[in-house]
Design a protein around this motif. Structure first.
Motif, short mmCIF file in Angstrom:
data_model
loop_
_atom_site.label_atom_id
_atom_site.label_comp_id
_atom_site.label_asym_id
_atom_site.label_seq_id
_atom_site.Cartn_x
_atom_site.Cartn_y
_atom_site.Cartn_z
N SER A 34 0.85 -1.19 0.00
CA SER A 34 0.00 0.00 0.00
C SER A 34 0.89 1.24 0.00
O SER A 34 2.07 1.18 0.37
N CYS A 35 0.33 2.35 -0.44
CA CYS A 35 1.09 3.60 -0.52
C CYS A 35 0.12 4.78 -0.62
O CYS A 35 -1.10 4.59 -0.75
N ASP A 36 0.67 5.97 -0.56
CA ASP A 36 -0.15 7.17 -0.78
C ASP A 36 -0.47 7.35 -2.26
O ASP A 36 -1.62 7.59 -2.64
N VAL A 37 0.56 7.24 -3.10
CA VAL A 37 0.40 7.48 -4.53
C VAL A 37 1.10 6.39 -5.32
O VAL A 37 2.28 6.10 -5.07
N CYS A 38 0.39 5.80 -6.27
CA CYS A 38 0.98 4.83 -7.19
C CYS A 38 1.07 5.46 -8.57
O CYS A 38 0.06 5.93 -9.11
N VAL A 39 2.27 5.48 -9.12
CA VAL A 39 2.52 6.04 -10.45
C VAL A 39 2.72 4.89 -11.42
O VAL A 39 3.60 4.05 -11.21
N VAL A 40 1.93 4.86 -12.49
CA VAL A 40 2.05 3.81 -13.50
C VAL A 40 2.83 4.38 -14.67
O VAL A 40 2.32 5.19 -15.46
N GLY A 41 4.10 4.01 -14.78
CA GLY A 41 4.96 4.49 -15.85
C GLY A 41 6.24 5.09 -15.31
O GLY A 41 6.19 6.04 -14.52
N VAL A 239 -1.75 7.64 -14.09
CA VAL A 239 -1.47 6.84 -15.28
C VAL A 239 -0.59 7.69 -16.18
O VAL A 239 -1.01 8.73 -16.68
N ALA A 240 0.66 7.23 -16.38
CA ALA A 240 1.65 8.02 -17.10
C ALA A 240 2.44 7.15 -18.08
O ALA A 240 3.66 7.25 -18.17
N GLY A 241 1.72 6.33 -18.83
CA GLY A 241 2.39 5.44 -19.78
C GLY A 241 2.65 6.05 -21.13
O GLY A 241 3.45 5.53 -21.91
N ASN A 242 1.93 7.14 -21.45
CA ASN A 242 2.10 7.81 -22.75
C ASN A 242 2.03 6.83 -23.91
O ASN A 242 1.12 6.02 -23.98
N ARG A 358 -8.71 13.56 -15.12
CA ARG A 358 -9.06 12.58 -14.10
C ARG A 358 -10.05 11.58 -14.68
O ARG A 358 -11.00 11.97 -15.36
N LEU A 359 -9.82 10.32 -14.41
CA LEU A 359 -10.77 9.26 -14.75
C LEU A 359 -11.66 8.92 -13.58
O LEU A 359 -12.67 8.25 -13.74
N ALA A 360 -11.28 9.34 -12.41
CA ALA A 360 -12.04 9.22 -11.16
C ALA A 360 -11.46 10.27 -10.22
O ALA A 360 -10.38 10.83 -10.51
N PRO A 361 -12.12 10.58 -9.11
CA PRO A 361 -11.60 11.63 -8.24
C PRO A 361 -10.16 11.40 -7.78
O PRO A 361 -9.43 12.37 -7.54
N ASN A 362 -9.74 10.15 -7.65
CA ASN A 362 -8.39 9.86 -7.17
C ASN A 362 -7.52 9.20 -8.25
O ASN A 362 -6.45 8.68 -7.94
N LEU A 363 -7.97 9.25 -9.52
CA LEU A 363 -7.26 8.59 -10.61
C LEU A 363 -6.97 9.61 -11.71
O LEU A 363 -7.88 10.07 -12.41
N TYR A 364 -5.71 9.98 -11.86
CA TYR A 364 -5.28 11.03 -12.78
C TYR A 364 -4.53 10.43 -13.97
O TYR A 364 -4.00 9.32 -13.90
#
Length: 432
Positions: A34-41, A239-242, A358-364
């Motif tokens: 678990s974490c505060d922020v998960c960055v994908v990419g 989500v930062a996969g570009n 944002r795709l959801a309030p906590n999903l950027y």
């Protein structure tokens, strides 16, 4: 040989992979955390975001499907180019004065972030100051005069217009009739910049995992990100996969199109050769729609790139595409040996402006720099960190821009974009 067929330590066999700084490996995720922020990419967008958040005390996890800097962040031309793929005058015409004022206030921020990172964390990535926009005809030269006036209005006072004689003194080519020197531009070794930022994140307690693609993201609070052998539970997700994003968020694919660009690096050049090409070591890009770009590396190679392959197909012979361009610009290098050749994808949007939202309030998500990603992605990281901390005004200045779908979807956008590029390339050749 085609360097794409010969991976180097998990990266494509580029000059950058061959000269990458040594670092301790990052393992794959094989547990539930678990974490505060998960960055994908694990490219610039994700690394910049994670580093800003780690500096602010957030518990950050970065998931990278391949290797840190595997995509465009570790393969690009390395040029620090200010502003966006559409400049502020276009933004003002299309989206209004307020949007232009807000985005204009940030247009030189990304380069400053990069320099601050390099200094603070002692990142060894071959930073050289100064970049030239080179004009091939009078229309382009007039455009550079207008660009200088525009950028002066927004605070860049480090610009110098170059006439034919001055540009010839800086670039050993007869192709250019003038140029614009931006001393707030410059160039770096892009993969080493990415690796240095990752090391900074690790040093601040952030956790980075390579070989760990995100397979699915549950739009819950907290969110759950499934990986092949693990799971991340996070308060926020980016989500930062570009151009290298898989199908984890299909809605993002319809709004953009991956495109490939090709790069080569020559054998090391002699002192006489390199002083005859770029005596002050500035990087250069021309003003064509499908532009060429080039610079010297620390070990004295000419790195030359250009062209676009719409839809991100890997060409069969990269050297056959780039060598004629190189020879046209620098006929004095006829027959020079090419030691490295590679391609990489960037993500193109219809507006040519980045897409934040944002795709959801906590999903950027943040994507689609359209060829201007080195500096803008670093700005993006700061804006995402601000939004997570409750200060979303600057993030929302980008998020409020229309995110138009590519015409015809991914299937038909490739031929349509190629047709448009052919039209603008003809205009470039005719100088109109």
């Amino acid at each position: 040989m085609n360097a794409l067929s010969q991976p180097a330590n998990g990266h494509v066999a580029s000059y950058y992979a061959a000269s990458a700084n040594a670092h301790a490996p990052y393992t794959a995720l094989e547990e539930s955390i678990s974490c505060d922020v998960c960055v994908v990419g694990g490219g610039y967008t994700g690394l910049s975001s994670a580093l800003f958040l780690a500096e602010a005390g957030f518990d950050v996890v970065v998931l990278e499907a391949q290797r840190i800097g595997f995509g465009a962040s570790g393969r690009n031309g390395g040029q620090l180019v200010n502003s966006y793929s559409r400049d502020i005058d276009v933004i003002e015409r299309q989206y209004g004065v307020d949007a232009a004022r807000m985005l204009g206030s940030m247009m030189f921020e990304g380069g400053g972030i990069i320099r601050e990172r390099i200094q603070r964390y002692a990142i060894d990535c071959d930073l050289r100051e100064g970049g030239i926009f080179a004009a091939l005809n009078q229309r382009q030269l007039k455009g550079l005069e207008e660009q200088k006036a525009l950028w002066n209005r927004y605070g860049n006072d480090r610009l110098e217009l170059l006439d034919r004689e001055r540009v010839a003194a800086e670039v050993g080519s007869r192709r250019y009739i003038g140029g614009l020197l931006d001393m707030s531009g410059g160039h770096v070794h892009p993969l080493n910049l990415a690796l240095g930022e990752a090391e900074a994140i690790r040093g601040l307690g952030g956790r980075l995992y390579e070989g760990t693609p995100a397979l699915s993201i549950e739009h819950t609070d907290p969110a759950r990100i499934k990986t092949p052998k693990g799971e991340v539970v996070a308060r926020f997700v980016l989500v930062a996969g570009n151009a290298y994003l898989n199908d984890v968020e299909p809605r993002l694919k319809a709004r953009s199109m991956p495109c490939g660009t090709q790069v080569v690096a020559t054998e090391p050049l002699s002192v006489e050769q390199r002083e005859g090409l770029l005596p002050n070591g500035y990087c250069v890009e021309d003003c064509n729609y499908l532009l060429d770009y080039f610079r010297l590396t620390r070990d004295h190679r000419l790195l030359y790139g250009g062209g676009v392959v719409y839809g991100a197909r890997d060409p069969d012979d990269i050297e056959a595409l780039i060598r004629p361009k190189l020879a046209k610009t620098f006929p004095q290098l006829k027959g020079v040996k090419i030691d490295y050749r590679w391609t990489g994808n960037f993500l193109l949007t219809l507006s040519r402006l980045p897409q934040f939202g944002r795709l959801a309030p906590n999903l950027y998500y943040m994507q689609g720099y359209s060829g201007h990603g080195v500096t803008t992605s670093h700005l993006a990281g700061r804006l995402f960190a601000e939004a997570v901390r409750g200060q979303a005004e600057r993030f929302d200045a980008f998020a409020s821009l229309p995110h138009l779908p590519m015409p015809g979807g991914r299937r038909f956008s490739v031929p349509l974009s190629a047709m448009g590029a052919a039209y603008y390339s003809l205009r470039d050749r005719l100088g109109i």
